[in-house]
Design a protein around this motif. Structure first.
Motif, mmCIF file in Angstrom:
data_model
loop_
_atom_site.group_PDB
_atom_site.id
_atom_site.type_symbol
_atom_site.label_atom_id
_atom_site.label_comp_id
_atom_site.label_asym_id
_atom_site.label_seq_id
_atom_site.Cartn_x
_atom_site.Cartn_y
_atom_site.Cartn_z
ATOM 1 N N TRP A 133 24.387 -4.089 -8.661
ATOM 2 C CA TRP A 133 22.926 -4.040 -8.854
ATOM 3 C C TRP A 133 22.209 -5.055 -8.001
ATOM 4 C CZ3 TRP A 133 20.906 0.213 -10.349
ATOM 5 C CH2 TRP A 133 21.650 1.072 -11.166
ATOM 6 N N LEU A 134 22.833 -6.229 -7.802
ATOM 7 C CA LEU A 134 22.233 -7.186 -6.875
ATOM 8 C C LEU A 134 22.163 -6.575 -5.480
ATOM 9 C CD1 LEU A 134 23.925 -10.578 -7.851
ATOM 10 C CD2 LEU A 134 21.493 -10.085 -7.924
ATOM 11 N N GLY A 135 23.237 -5.896 -5.091
ATOM 12 C CA GLY A 135 23.289 -5.286 -3.766
ATOM 13 C C GLY A 135 22.205 -4.241 -3.604
ATOM 14 N N GLN A 136 22.050 -3.357 -4.603
ATOM 15 C CA GLN A 136 21.032 -2.310 -4.505
ATOM 16 C C GLN A 136 19.633 -2.914 -4.497
ATOM 17 O OE1 GLN A 136 21.402 0.877 -3.784
ATOM 18 N NE2 GLN A 136 23.583 0.471 -3.622
ATOM 19 N N SER A 167 0.802 -1.220 0.000
ATOM 20 C CA SER A 167 0.000 0.000 0.000
ATOM 21 C C SER A 167 0.840 1.279 0.000
ATOM 22 C CB SER A 167 -0.965 -0.010 1.189
ATOM 23 O OG SER A 167 -0.281 -0.396 2.341
ATOM 24 N N TYR A 168 2.163 1.138 0.120
ATOM 25 C CA TYR A 168 2.997 2.350 0.120
ATOM 26 C C TYR A 168 3.685 2.501 -1.231
ATOM 27 C CZ TYR A 168 2.410 2.011 5.158
ATOM 28 O OH TYR A 168 1.884 1.926 6.411
ATOM 29 N N ARG A 169 2.931 2.897 -2.246
ATOM 30 C CA ARG A 169 3.516 2.912 -3.584
ATOM 31 C C ARG A 169 4.488 4.052 -3.803
ATOM 32 N NH1 ARG A 169 -1.604 2.080 -6.045
ATOM 33 N NH2 ARG A 169 -2.094 0.027 -5.270
ATOM 34 N N GLN A 170 4.139 5.247 -3.296
ATOM 35 C CA GLN A 170 5.032 6.382 -3.528
ATOM 36 C C GLN A 170 6.338 6.206 -2.768
ATOM 37 O OE1 GLN A 170 2.832 9.988 -2.757
ATOM 38 N NE2 GLN A 170 1.964 9.948 -4.799
ATOM 39 N N ALA A 171 6.235 5.625 -1.563
ATOM 40 C CA ALA A 171 7.455 5.380 -0.799
ATOM 41 C C ALA A 171 8.347 4.391 -1.529
ATOM 42 C CB ALA A 171 7.106 4.854 0.595
ATOM 43 N N ALA A 172 7.726 3.369 -2.144
ATOM 44 C CA ALA A 172 8.506 2.388 -2.891
ATOM 45 C C ALA A 172 9.200 3.057 -4.072
ATOM 46 C CB ALA A 172 7.606 1.255 -3.371
ATOM 47 N N PHE A 173 8.483 3.959 -4.739
ATOM 48 C CA PHE A 173 9.073 4.664 -5.871
ATOM 49 C C PHE A 173 10.256 5.521 -5.416
ATOM 50 C CE2 PHE A 173 9.307 8.762 -8.051
ATOM 51 C CZ PHE A 173 9.739 8.331 -9.303
ATOM 52 N N ALA A 174 10.072 6.223 -4.283
ATOM 53 C CA ALA A 174 11.146 7.069 -3.768
ATOM 54 C C ALA A 174 12.370 6.226 -3.415
ATOM 55 C CB ALA A 174 10.659 7.839 -2.540
ATOM 56 N N GLY A 175 12.128 5.077 -2.777
ATOM 57 C CA GLY A 175 13.236 4.210 -2.397
ATOM 58 C C GLY A 175 13.948 3.659 -3.614
ATOM 59 N N LEU A 176 13.164 3.365 -4.627
ATOM 60 C CA LEU A 176 13.723 2.851 -5.873
ATOM 61 C C LEU A 176 14.677 3.870 -6.499
ATOM 62 C CD1 LEU A 176 13.192 0.177 -7.145
ATOM 63 C CD2 LEU A 176 11.402 1.201 -8.518
ATOM 64 N N THR A 177 14.260 5.154 -6.470
ATOM 65 C CA THR A 177 15.128 6.205 -7.000
ATOM 66 C C THR A 177 16.470 6.180 -6.287
ATOM 67 O OG1 THR A 177 13.128 7.526 -7.160
ATOM 68 C CG2 THR A 177 15.204 8.656 -7.573
ATOM 69 N N ALA A 178 16.421 6.041 -4.958
ATOM 70 C CA ALA A 178 17.670 6.023 -4.192
ATOM 71 C C ALA A 178 18.530 4.834 -4.611
ATOM 72 C CB ALA A 178 17.361 5.963 -2.693
ATOM 73 N N ASN A 179 17.924 3.651 -4.723
ATOM 74 C CA ASN A 179 18.678 2.469 -5.133
ATOM 75 C C ASN A 179 19.344 2.679 -6.485
ATOM 76 O OD1 ASN A 179 16.082 0.356 -3.793
ATOM 77 N ND2 ASN A 179 17.951 1.060 -2.814
ATOM 78 N N VAL A 180 18.596 3.276 -7.412
ATOM 79 C CA VAL A 180 19.112 3.430 -8.766
ATOM 80 C C VAL A 180 20.259 4.437 -8.801
ATOM 81 C CG1 VAL A 180 18.540 4.286 -11.063
ATOM 82 C CG2 VAL A 180 17.005 2.692 -9.911
ATOM 83 N N VAL A 181 20.079 5.577 -8.109
ATOM 84 C CA VAL A 181 21.150 6.587 -8.102
ATOM 85 C C VAL A 181 22.422 6.006 -7.478
ATOM 86 C CG1 VAL A 181 21.882 8.787 -7.114
ATOM 87 C CG2 VAL A 181 19.612 8.571 -8.116
ATOM 88 N N PHE A 182 22.248 5.349 -6.320
ATOM 89 C CA PHE A 182 23.428 4.771 -5.677
ATOM 90 C C PHE A 182 24.024 3.655 -6.531
ATOM 91 C CE2 PHE A 182 21.970 7.012 -1.917
ATOM 92 C CZ PHE A 182 23.162 7.419 -1.383
ATOM 93 N N GLY A 183 23.166 2.904 -7.229
ATOM 94 C CA GLY A 183 23.664 1.856 -8.116
ATOM 95 C C GLY A 183 24.558 2.433 -9.205
ATOM 96 N N PHE A 184 24.105 3.506 -9.843
ATOM 97 C CA PHE A 184 24.899 4.132 -10.891
ATOM 98 C C PHE A 184 26.239 4.626 -10.346
ATOM 99 C CE2 PHE A 184 21.044 4.518 -13.583
ATOM 100 C CZ PHE A 184 21.606 4.097 -14.773
ATOM 101 N N LEU A 185 26.195 5.293 -9.170
ATOM 102 C CA LEU A 185 27.432 5.841 -8.601
ATOM 103 C C LEU A 185 28.399 4.720 -8.208
ATOM 104 C CD1 LEU A 185 25.972 8.715 -6.394
ATOM 105 C CD2 LEU A 185 27.282 8.977 -8.491
ATOM 106 N N ARG A 186 27.882 3.725 -7.479
ATOM 107 C CA ARG A 186 28.750 2.624 -7.030
ATOM 108 C C ARG A 186 29.354 1.890 -8.219
ATOM 109 N NH1 ARG A 186 30.489 3.403 -2.487
ATOM 110 N NH2 ARG A 186 28.974 4.040 -0.955
ATOM 111 N N ALA A 187 28.498 1.607 -9.208
ATOM 112 C CA ALA A 187 28.983 0.883 -10.378
ATOM 113 C C ALA A 187 30.075 1.692 -11.069
ATOM 114 C CB ALA A 187 27.838 0.596 -11.337
ATOM 115 N N ALA A 188 29.870 3.020 -11.162
ATOM 116 C CA ALA A 188 30.858 3.862 -11.841
ATOM 117 C C ALA A 188 32.201 3.790 -11.136
ATOM 118 C CB ALA A 188 30.356 5.305 -11.898
#
Lengths: 261, 265
Positions: free
Chosen positions: A64-67, A18-39
């Motif tokens: 990406w598995l970690g994120q 039921s927390y869809r917006q929170a999931a979206f926000a968390g996903l953004t964080a995972n993706v940004v950190f994924g890009f930075l860490r991978a780089a």
């Protein structure tokens, strides 16, 4: 009367759905950190070729598995349980016809199942599309990977449970939580592969349950190391820590004083 | 008049925080360790390579130290804005709207978490070490840059805190969205931007101006040409970047307030 645990798993799943917006926000964080860490890892490996058996695809898959797994295993405890201990509401939970530790674990497994769908798969897809990806070579790895994730959730749950349960004895568990919040990312292998650490640090960490939370599932997926040893380590710690949780809860419950009548 | 109000508010928050010394010390320690994570990562990486993005260990430490001081300052002064979702949910923000004081200033001073100074402490130690080891000619201009860079950096990072957390006026529970940019900047500013691909680099120079926090000032201190061939003026442009960041953050905050309708309960 049947045990309530399967229903609790489903309830845990639905609650987080039921927390869809929170999931979206968390996903953004995972993706940004994924890009930075991978780089960062790619920049190192571009100079060095391989480090401790990690080539670029393996390192990227690791990131990406970690994120993706981060919110599945969930490193940081929610404050709900420690608040219920402090307020005394935990008495109600203890009085119900269930094993409280098992009930909370069931709910947490449901939460993790939801996170697998919403928080694990999307960052993985991004990683697959934008970076070279290392797929498992053997089909059986997929099954073992799932097992390792379940064990990782159990180990992570027990640690979160015990951190929250310190509230039985401490009025303010803030300090303990913030120290765990700071070191957990490193010791579970989320931030840098544990194999990149100096030998002594790896040897120390091998005796702790921490690698089972993150590094082990990733190692199972990327087929590094001995699968039996990885899963065995995680299974043994799951059992030991779950037993420790129950002992801690029993000791904590003795401290509770119920007022009124 | 208004200044006195904030002085009193901040002073009372500080007294409240220091009432529990043990928890406070552990909290400072937790923050310091949190900040040291990236330091550990950099040190682990340097066990396998001799340079990161073309920068030697002491030079990367200079970038890391400068960035950490800036982040520590921003975290202490602007970090409270991350509680905005909580204030909105509990209705406390509606109370703030009714007071004859600036809403942003009220949110920022709602609590002063001195423990966040733990991060600044780590940054200061690393920067002190780096200053002793890097090959920098300490002309008055360089001293000025070394002193001012963390301050302008803090203004840039503080603006990122405000701008990204203001998203909570539109989205429910968007704290993690903001974290991606606030803590993400703490991470990305610690490295030379040469380590990142062109897309990420462009993003860090212009969209979220985190490259101006430590990377460009460090180039100025080291007096070396930009490995990426970017214009030399950029290394002195942190004050402009800070001004632009503050402006944008202010605009986003204002339009957020205008959009805000309360939680309805």
């Amino acid at each position: 009367m049947s045990a309530p645990y399967p229903q609790l798993v489903r309830a845990g799943f639905r609650r987080y759905a039921s927390y869809r917006q929170a999931a979206f926000a968390g996903l953004t964080a995972n993706v940004v950190f994924g890009f930075l860490r991978a780089a960062v890892l790619v920049a190192v490996l571009a100079q060095q070729g391989t480090v401790a058996g990690y080539d670029i695809p393996t390192a990227v898959t690791y990131v990406w598995l970690g994120q993706g797994l981060l919110s599945v295993v969930q490193l940081w405890p929610e404050l709900e349980f420690s608040k219920r201990i402090r307020s005394g509401d935990v008495v109600i939970d203890l009085g119900r016809p269930w094993d409280l530790t098992a009930a909370m674990l069931a709910t947490d497994l449901g939460r993790a199942g939801h996170a697998m769908v919403v928080r694990f798969i999307p960052p993985m897809l991004l990683g697959i599309v934008f970076f070279p990806f290392r797929w498992p070579q053997r089909p059986v790895t997929w099954l073992l990977f799932l097992v390792s994730i379940v064990l990782a959730v159990v180990v992570s749950f027990t640690i979160r449970f015990m951190l929250s349960a310190t509230a039985f004895w401490m009025l303010d568990a803030h300090g303990v939580l913030s120290v765990w919040g700071a070191v957990s990312g490193i010791v579970v292998g989320l931030i840098v592969p544990l194999a990149w650490f100096p030998q002594w640090a790896q040897a120390v960490l091998a005796w702790t349950p921490f690698p089972a939370i993150m590094q082990s599932p990733i190692d199972v997926f990327t087929e590094r190391g001995d699968v039996v040893a990885l899963l065995g380590h995680a299974a043994i710690w799951s059992v030991l820590l779950f037993a420790a949780c129950k002992l801690m809860l029993r000791a904590g419950a003795k401290k509770l004083v119920v007022q009124g009548g | 008049m208004a200044d006195r109000v904030y002085q009193r508010i901040v002073a009372s928050r500080l007294r409240g925080r220091l009432a529990y010394p043990t928890s406070f010390v552990l909290d400072v320690l937790g923050q310091a360790i949190g900040q040291m994570i990236e330091l550990i990562v950099i040190l682990v990486l340097f066990t396998t390579v001799s340079s990161l993005g073309g920068f030697r260990p002491d030079e990367v430490m200079l970038i890391y130290g400068m960035a950490s001081i800036a982040f520590g300052l921003a975290h202490v002064t602007a970090g409270q804005v991350e509680q905005l979702p909580e204030y909105i949910r509990t209705g406390e923000f509606d109370v703030m709207l009714l007071r004859p004081l600036n809403t942003l200033a009220q949110v920022l001073t709602a609590d002063v978490e001195l423990r966040r100074l733990g991060r600044l402490l780590v940054g200061a130690c690393v920067m002190a070490w780096a200053v002793g080891h890097v090959d920098v000619e300490w002309t008055p201009l360089h001293v000025l840059i070394a002193v001012l860079a963390p301050i302008f950096g803090a203004l840039i990072l503080g603006s990122i805190w405000v701008a990204t957390n203001a998203i909570s006026f539109w989205l429910v529970d968007a704290r993690e969205f903001a974290n991606a940019f606030t803590y993400g900047s703490n991470f990305s500013t610690a490295y030379p931007i040469t380590m990142f691909g062109p897309w990420l680099r462009g993003f860090m120079c212009f969209a979220v101006p985190s490259a101006f926090v430590a990377y460009f000032p460090t180039l100025a201190l080291l007096d070396r040409p930009d490995p990426l061939g970017l214009p030399e003026a950029l290394r002195y442009a942190s004050p402009l970047a800070a001004a632009a960041a503050i402006l944008v953050a202010g605009l986003i905050w204002r339009s957020g307030i205008r959009h805000y309708q309360g939680t309805g309960s």
